[in-house]
Design an enzyme around this catalytic site. Structure first.
Site, PDB file in Angstrom:
ATOM      1  N   ASN A   8       3.662  87.378  58.781  1.00 35.94           N
ATOM      2  CA  ASN A   8       4.611  88.390  58.347  1.00 35.94           C
ATOM      3  C   ASN A   8       3.904  89.725  58.564  1.00 35.94           C
ATOM      4  OD1 ASN A   8       6.069  90.179  56.669  1.00 35.94           O
ATOM      5  ND2 ASN A   8       5.226  89.302  54.784  1.00 35.94           N
ATOM      6  N   LYS A  10       4.824  92.560  57.548  1.00 33.33           N
ATOM      7  CA  LYS A  10       5.099  93.469  56.413  1.00 33.33           C
ATOM      8  C   LYS A  10       5.544  94.839  56.945  1.00 33.33           C
ATOM      9  CE  LYS A  10       1.907  90.893  53.545  1.00 33.33           C
ATOM     10  NZ  LYS A  10       1.007  90.870  52.412  1.00 33.33           N
ATOM     11  N   HIS A  96       9.577  86.511  49.606  1.00 34.30           N
ATOM     12  CA  HIS A  96       8.140  86.810  49.700  1.00 34.30           C
ATOM     13  C   HIS A  96       7.689  87.418  48.369  1.00 34.30           C
ATOM     14  CE1 HIS A  96       4.460  89.004  50.698  1.00 34.30           C
ATOM     15  NE2 HIS A  96       4.267  88.032  51.574  1.00 34.30           N
ATOM     16  N   GLU A  98       6.122  89.949  47.607  1.00 35.13           N
ATOM     17  CA  GLU A  98       6.371  91.393  47.423  1.00 35.13           C
ATOM     18  C   GLU A  98       7.845  91.660  47.122  1.00 35.13           C
ATOM     19  OE1 GLU A  98       4.361  92.465  51.056  1.00 35.13           O
ATOM     20  OE2 GLU A  98       2.511  91.717  50.146  1.00 35.13           O
ATOM     21  N   GLU A 168       2.528  80.625  48.415  1.00 32.06           N
ATOM     22  CA  GLU A 168       1.641  81.785  48.433  1.00 32.06           C
ATOM     23  C   GLU A 168       1.405  82.245  46.996  1.00 32.06           C
ATOM     24  OE1 GLU A 168       1.818  84.149  52.274  1.00 32.06           O
ATOM     25  OE2 GLU A 168       3.725  84.541  51.332  1.00 32.06           O
ATOM     26  N   GLY A 174      -3.164  89.620  49.803  1.00 32.51           N
ATOM     27  CA  GLY A 174      -3.522  91.021  50.048  1.00 32.51           C
ATOM     28  C   GLY A 174      -4.975  91.356  49.772  1.00 32.51           C
ATOM     29  N   SER A 214      -4.508  85.344  51.787  1.00 29.75           N
ATOM     30  CA  SER A 214      -5.906  85.574  52.187  1.00 29.75           C
ATOM     31  C   SER A 214      -6.480  84.471  53.073  1.00 29.75           C
ATOM     32  CB  SER A 214      -6.792  85.807  50.961  1.00 29.75           C
ATOM     33  OG  SER A 214      -6.429  87.009  50.315  1.00 29.75           O
TER      34      SER A 214
HETATM   35  P1  PGA Z   1      -2.648  88.102  53.388  1.00 30.03           P
HETATM   36  O1  PGA Z   1      -1.057  88.140  53.238  1.00 30.03           O
HETATM   37  O2  PGA Z   1      -2.994  86.991  54.338  1.00 30.03           O
HETATM   38  O3  PGA Z   1      -2.982  89.457  53.969  1.00 30.03           O
HETATM   39  O4  PGA Z   1      -3.230  87.895  52.026  1.00 30.03           O
HETATM   40  C1  PGA Z   1      -0.354  86.960  53.040  1.00 30.03           C
HETATM   41  C2  PGA Z   1       1.106  87.216  52.827  1.00 30.03           C
HETATM   42  O5  PGA Z   1       1.505  88.161  52.142  1.00 30.03           O
HETATM   43  O6  PGA Z   1       1.937  86.447  53.349  1.00 30.03           O
END
Ligand code: PGA
Length: 260
Positions: A8, A10, A96, A98, A168, A174, A214
């Site tokens: 993704n 973002k 997601h 977020e 997730e 993040g 991550s």
């Molecule tokens: P990240 O993001 O791998 O940078 O932790 C994962 C995500 O939000 O899908």
């Protein structure tokens, strides 16, 4: 079961950057054993029209980061499934972390979006995950099952083949996130598969469940080796084409699965 690697993007990358990234990714991935896995990328809305018609972007499924549940109407600022359909997209991501935690979306809203996405023929990737507080309170499994039960309410048997799930954990995502250990990820994935079986029977067992949060070149192999992890959903570590290719190569290397 087929394996999956996706990212993704973002709210990163302009249209030009997305085109460069996806064109490079297409050639980077070409010499890997593509019959063993699918690649999917979820870019910004603004780049979709351009990238979905780019002949240099091959063998990469494209998806949207979010979607309204209505086909049209007085919903200022929203993008509808009808509009996404015009762009030739394969999939839509719903829920997601977020969207749930920055924008306050509820399980009920995610459910309306899931049903709309399926009705319009998209593959729907539903993201679920517990917060650090829920984990500390021992509620992780309960939260995941609730998100699945509520998110997939009303899904018809013939639509099950169009569903994917990404686990997730909110605390793993993040810059400030800590990746889940492969053992913990496996335990939660097993629970997810049990819940999907309870919801959909045998067909539920075939739903791909991906781990995200991550993921990096150092943990990709161990996470991917877990028997209940069907793929990796990667953020930051996938946003350079070469680095993403390397991560996929590492995850696939050796191919040995770990028994849990
Ligand atoms: P990240 O993001 O791998 O940078 O932790 C994962 C995500 O939000 O899908």
């Amino acid at each position: 079961m087929k394996k999956y690697f996706g990212s993704n993007l973002k709210m990163y990358k302009t249209v030009a950057e997305t085109v460069d990234y996806l064109e490079e990714l297409s050639s980077q991935m070409a010499d890997l054993p593509r019959d063993e896995f699918e690649i999917f990328i979820i870019p910004s809305y603004t780049s979709m029209d351009r990238v979905s018609h780019d002949e240099n972007i091959r063998d990469i499924l494209l998806g949207a980061q979010n979607m309204c549940w209505e086909a049209e109407g007085p919903f200022t600022g929203e993008i509808s499934p009808k509009m996404l359909k015009e762009l030739n997209l394969d999939m839509v991501m719903i829920g997601h972390s977020e969207r749930r935690h920055v924008f306050g979306e509820s399980d009920e809203e995610e459910n309306r979006k899931v049903l709309a996405g399926l009705a319009w023929g998209f593959t729907v990737l539903l993201c679920i995950g517990e917060t650090a507080e829920e984990k500390a309170a021992g509620q992780s499994k309960e939260v995941l099952c609730r998100q699945l039960r509520e998110g997939f309410k009303g899904v018809q048997p013939e639509q099950i083949g169009k569903i994917w799930v990404a686990y997730e954990p909110v605390w793993s995502i993040g810059e400030s996130g800590t990746p889940a250990s492969p053992e913990y990820a496996e335990e939660m994935h097993k629970e997810i598969k049990t819940c999907l079986f309870e919801l959909f029977g045998e067909a539920g067992a075939a739903i791909p469940t991906l781990y995200g949060g991550s993921v990096n070149p150092g943990n990709a192999k161990a996470l991917f080796a877990r028997p209940s992890v069907d793929g990796l959903f990667v953020g930051r570590s996938a946003w350079q084409a070469k680095a993403f290719r390397e991560l996929v190569r590492i995850a696939l290397s050796d191919g040995e699965r770990v028994d849990s």
